[in-house]
Design a protein around this motif. Structure first.
Motif, PDB file in Angstrom:
ATOM      1  N   GLU A   1       0.857  -1.210  -0.001  1.00 52.63           N
ATOM      2  CA  GLU A   1      -0.061   0.135   0.170  1.00 52.63           C
ATOM      3  C   GLU A   1       0.826   1.339  -0.130  1.00 52.63           C
ATOM      4  N   TRP A   2       0.586   2.253  -0.879  1.00 49.45           N
ATOM      5  CA  TRP A   2       1.394   3.484  -1.117  1.00 49.45           C
ATOM      6  C   TRP A   2       1.645   4.050   0.351  1.00 49.45           C
ATOM      7  N   GLY A   3       0.629   4.400   1.214  1.00 50.50           N
ATOM      8  CA  GLY A   3       1.008   5.017   2.463  1.00 50.50           C
ATOM      9  C   GLY A   3       2.040   4.207   3.227  1.00 50.50           C
ATOM     10  N   LYS A   4       1.821   2.981   3.312  1.00 47.06           N
ATOM     11  CA  LYS A   4       2.690   2.082   4.028  1.00 47.06           C
ATOM     12  C   LYS A   4       4.103   1.971   3.374  1.00 47.06           C
ATOM     13  N   MET A   5       4.380   2.055   2.200  1.00 49.02           N
ATOM     14  CA  MET A   5       5.585   2.307   1.619  1.00 49.02           C
ATOM     15  C   MET A   5       6.215   3.359   1.833  1.00 49.02           C
ATOM     16  N   LEU A   6       5.581   4.589   1.939  1.00 50.05           N
ATOM     17  CA  LEU A   6       5.940   5.690   2.421  1.00 50.05           C
ATOM     18  C   LEU A   6       6.800   5.778   3.948  1.00 50.05           C
ATOM     19  N   ALA A   7       5.802   5.283   4.819  1.00 47.62           N
ATOM     20  CA  ALA A   7       6.064   5.071   6.246  1.00 47.62           C
ATOM     21  C   ALA A   7       7.399   3.868   6.556  1.00 47.62           C
ATOM     22  N   ASP A   8       7.477   3.146   5.731  1.00 48.00           N
ATOM     23  CA  ASP A   8       8.778   2.262   5.774  1.00 48.00           C
ATOM     24  C   ASP A   8       9.875   2.880   5.190  1.00 48.00           C
ATOM     25  N   SER A   9       9.748   3.844   4.255  1.00 49.16           N
ATOM     26  CA  SER A   9      10.940   4.273   3.828  1.00 49.16           C
ATOM     27  C   SER A   9      11.512   5.665   4.152  1.00 49.16           C
ATOM     28  N   ARG A  10      10.655   6.315   5.331  1.00 51.28           N
ATOM     29  CA  ARG A  10      11.002   7.585   5.695  1.00 51.28           C
ATOM     30  C   ARG A  10      12.273   7.672   6.415  1.00 51.28           C
ATOM     31  N   ALA A  11      12.842   6.535   6.846  1.00 53.57           N
ATOM     32  CA  ALA A  11      14.111   6.378   7.787  1.00 53.57           C
ATOM     33  C   ALA A  11      15.044   6.642   6.639  1.00 53.57           C
ATOM     34  N   PHE A  12      14.896   6.219   5.302  1.00 46.90           N
ATOM     35  CA  PHE A  12      15.768   6.157   4.334  1.00 46.90           C
ATOM     36  C   PHE A  12      15.635   7.379   3.248  1.00 46.90           C
ATOM     37  N   ILE A  13      15.174   8.389   3.494  1.00 48.82           N
ATOM     38  CA  ILE A  13      14.827   9.500   2.722  1.00 48.82           C
ATOM     39  C   ILE A  13      16.218  10.074   2.086  1.00 48.82           C
ATOM     40  N   LEU A  14      17.311  10.407   3.043  1.00 55.12           N
ATOM     41  CA  LEU A  14      18.318  10.795   2.347  1.00 55.12           C
ATOM     42  C   LEU A  14      19.287   9.791   1.636  1.00 55.12           C
ATOM     43  N   GLN A  15      19.223   8.595   2.410  1.00 56.31           N
ATOM     44  CA  GLN A  15      20.251   7.577   1.538  1.00 56.31           C
ATOM     45  C   GLN A  15      19.414   7.029   0.400  1.00 56.31           C
ATOM     46  N   ALA A  16      18.141   6.844   0.522  1.00 53.52           N
ATOM     47  CA  ALA A  16      17.565   6.474  -0.936  1.00 53.52           C
ATOM     48  C   ALA A  16      16.270   7.161  -1.116  1.00 53.52           C
ATOM     49  N   PRO A  17      16.299   8.322  -1.767  1.00 48.94           N
ATOM     50  CA  PRO A  17      15.207   9.156  -1.709  1.00 48.94           C
ATOM     51  C   PRO A  17      14.082   8.452  -2.667  1.00 48.94           C
ATOM     52  N   TRP A  18      14.403   7.603  -3.618  1.00 51.21           N
ATOM     53  CA  TRP A  18      13.525   7.045  -4.677  1.00 51.21           C
ATOM     54  C   TRP A  18      12.469   6.211  -4.053  1.00 51.21           C
ATOM     55  N   THR A  19      12.880   5.605  -3.018  1.00 52.43           N
ATOM     56  CA  THR A  19      11.760   4.888  -1.985  1.00 52.43           C
ATOM     57  C   THR A  19      10.752   5.560  -1.684  1.00 52.43           C
ATOM     58  N   VAL A  20      10.814   7.043  -1.482  1.00 51.94           N
ATOM     59  CA  VAL A  20       9.966   7.831  -0.938  1.00 51.94           C
ATOM     60  C   VAL A  20       9.093   8.566  -2.302  1.00 51.94           C
ATOM     61  N   LEU A  21       9.961   8.896  -3.017  1.00 51.71           N
ATOM     62  CA  LEU A  21       9.561   9.765  -4.243  1.00 51.71           C
ATOM     63  C   LEU A  21       8.684   8.982  -5.002  1.00 51.71           C
ATOM     64  N   PHE A  22       8.659   7.854  -5.423  1.00 54.64           N
ATOM     65  CA  PHE A  22       7.952   7.148  -6.465  1.00 54.64           C
ATOM     66  C   PHE A  22       6.440   6.832  -5.811  1.00 54.64           C
ATOM     67  N   PRO A  23       6.343   6.241  -4.522  1.00 54.64           N
ATOM     68  CA  PRO A  23       5.030   6.084  -4.039  1.00 54.64           C
ATOM     69  C   PRO A  23       4.112   7.311  -3.747  1.00 54.64           C
ATOM     70  N   GLY A  24       5.106   8.769  -3.664  1.00 53.53           N
ATOM     71  CA  GLY A  24       4.450   9.846  -3.346  1.00 53.53           C
ATOM     72  C   GLY A  24       4.014  10.126  -4.512  1.00 53.53           C
ATOM     73  N   LEU A  25       4.502  10.141  -5.517  1.00 47.66           N
ATOM     74  CA  LEU A  25       4.124  10.510  -7.135  1.00 47.66           C
ATOM     75  C   LEU A  25       2.984   9.696  -7.404  1.00 47.66           C
ATOM     76  N   ALA A  26       2.929   8.379  -7.226  1.00 44.02           N
ATOM     77  CA  ALA A  26       1.617   7.822  -7.221  1.00 44.02           C
ATOM     78  C   ALA A  26       0.352   8.241  -6.507  1.00 44.02           C
ATOM     79  N   ILE A  27       0.680   8.571  -5.422  1.00 45.73           N
ATOM     80  CA  ILE A  27      -0.649   9.122  -4.703  1.00 45.73           C
ATOM     81  C   ILE A  27      -1.143  10.353  -5.164  1.00 45.73           C
ATOM     82  N   MET A  28       0.059  11.294  -5.545  1.00 47.84           N
ATOM     83  CA  MET A  28      -0.171  12.596  -6.017  1.00 47.84           C
ATOM     84  C   MET A  28      -1.048  12.504  -7.400  1.00 47.84           C
ATOM     85  N   LEU A  29      -0.525  11.656  -8.371  1.00 49.14           N
ATOM     86  CA  LEU A  29      -1.023  11.648  -9.458  1.00 49.14           C
ATOM     87  C   LEU A  29      -2.428  11.041  -9.710  1.00 49.14           C
ATOM     88  N   THR A  30      -2.736  10.068  -8.826  1.00 51.94           N
ATOM     89  CA  THR A  30      -4.225   9.383  -8.627  1.00 51.94           C
ATOM     90  C   THR A  30      -5.075  10.296  -8.141  1.00 51.94           C
TER      91      THR A  30
END
Length: 302
Positions: free
Chosen positions: A252-281
Motif C-alpha cells: 500500500e502506497w502510504g505504508k511504503m512511505l512509512a517504511d521508507s521515511r528513515a531512508f529518505i536521504l540514503q535512498a530518496p527514490w523509495t519515498v519519491l515514487f510512492p508519493g508521486l503515485a498518490i499525487m497523480l491518482t
C-alpha cells in the motif's frame, strides 16, 4: 371560381411540414460538455491509466511485490529496476503497480458504502422531516464535529489496525457528506409539482423515493463521489503511514512511505515514487470531478 375553390382539399395541421427536433439526452449533453474540458480529459486519462494498471498488474509487474533479495537493497533506479529497490531488495515499480489495486479498491468500495448509507439516511431525513430529520441531522453533526482523520484513527483503534478496518473507517467518516447532500436535494425536489401529483394519485412513498426523487439527485452524487474517491485514497495512505491501515508486506502506497521515511536521504527514490503515485491518482480524480461538476451543474454552463 366557387367550384374550383370547393375542389381544393383543406390542409390539415398534421400535414404542415414541421422541422424535426432531435432530442438530446441530458447525459449525452453532459458528456459533450465534459469532452470540451481539457483538464477533465487529462484527469479521466490519469484515472483510466491507474485503473488499467490495477487490472493488468500481474501481467506487467516485472517482479512479485513480496520478493526479497537483501543483496539488492537500496539499488538506485536502473534498467533492471526502473524505480529502484527498497530496504529489503523488493522492486519498487512492482510494489507501486500492485499498490494501485489496493488504493483504488479502498477508494471505490469505501465511497460506495458511504454513498449507499449516506443517501439512504439523507433521503429519509429530507423526505419525512420532523423528528426523523432532527435525529439524523444531529448524528451527522456529531460525526462532522471531529476532524476526519482523527475519527478514522479512533475507529481503526477500536476495530484493530488492518486494511479492511481502515476501509470501514473511511466509509463511516464520509457518510455525513453524502447524507447532507441528499437531504438538501430532497428538500427542494419534494416540493416539485410532479411529486405532489404522485402523492395525489396515491403512489407509495417508497416508489416516489426510488423512481422520482433518487434519479433527480444522481448528478450531485456522481460529482461528490468522484471527489470523495480522491479523499479516500489520501485517507487510506495516511492511515497506512501511521501504521493503522495495511500491514506488511502489503504494497500500500502510504505504508511504503512509512517504511521508507528513515531512508529518505540514503535512498530518496523509495519515498519519491510512492508519493508521486498518490499525487497523480488524487490529481486525476480531482480533475475529473471538477469536469463532471461543470458538465452536470446547469449553473456552470454558459
Amino acid at each position: 371560381m366557387a367550384e374550383i375553390a370547393s375542389n381544393i382539399p383543406p390542409i390539415l395541421p398534421e400535414q404542415v411540414p414541421v422541422a424535426e427536433e432531435t432530442a438530446i439526452s441530458p447525459w449525452k449533453e453532459a458528456w459533450k460538455s465534459f469532452k470540451k474540458n481539457k483538464l477533465a480529459i487529462v484527469g479521466l486519462s490519469i484515472v483510466t491509466f491507474f485503473v488499467l494498471l490495477a487490472i493488468v498488474a500481474p501481467l506487467i509487474a516485472p517482479y512479485e511485490f513480496a520478493d526479497q533479495k537483501l543483496s539488492d537493497k537500496h539499488l538506485a533506479p536502473s534498467g533492471e529496476h526502473w524505480f529502484g529497490t527498497d530496504e529489503f531488495g523488493r522492486d519498487i515499480l512492482s510494489r507501486i503497480i500492485y499498490g494501485s489495486r489496493i488504493s483504488l479498491w479502498v477508494g471505490f468500495i469505501s465511497v460506495a458504502g458511504s454513498v449507499f448509507a449516506g443517501s439512504f439516511l439523507g433521503i429519509i431525513a429530507g423526505y419525512y422531516g420532523k423528528w426523523v430529520d432532527t435525529i439524523i441531522s444531529r448524528v451527522f453533526d456529531i460525526i462532522l464535529a471531529f476532524p476526519s482523520i482523527l475519527l478514522a484513527i479512533a475507529v481503526v483503534s477500536v476495530l484493530g489496525p488492518s486494511l479492511q478496518n481502515a476501509l470501514v473507517a473511511i466509509a463511516i467518516i464520509n457518510v455525513p457528506t453524502f447524507g447532507r447532500l441528499l437531504r438538501s436535494r430532497v428538500l427542494s425536489v419534494k416540493e416539485e409539482e410532479y411529486i405532489t401529483a404522485a402523492k395525489a394519485i396515491g403512489m407509495k412513498d417508497s416508489r416516489i423515493l426510488i423512481h422520482h426523487i433518487l434519479p433527480n439527485s444522481l448528478a450531485p452524487i456522481i460529482v461528490q463521489g468522484t471527489l470523495a474517491i480522491a479523499t479516500a485514497i489520501i485517507e487510506c495512505a495516511a492511515l497506512g503511514f501511521l501504521g493503522m491501515g495495511a500491514q506488511a508486506p502489503t504494497p500500500e502506497w502510504g505504508k511504503m512511505l512509512a517504511d521508507s521515511r528513515a531512508f529518505i536521504l540514503q535512498a530518496p527514490w523509495t519515498v519519491l515514487f510512492p508519493g508521486l503515485a498518490i499525487m497523480l491518482t488524487v490529481l486525476g480524480f480531482n480533475l475529473m470531478g471538477d469536469g463532471l461538476r461543470d458538465a452536470l451543474d446547469p449553473r456552470m454552463k454558459n
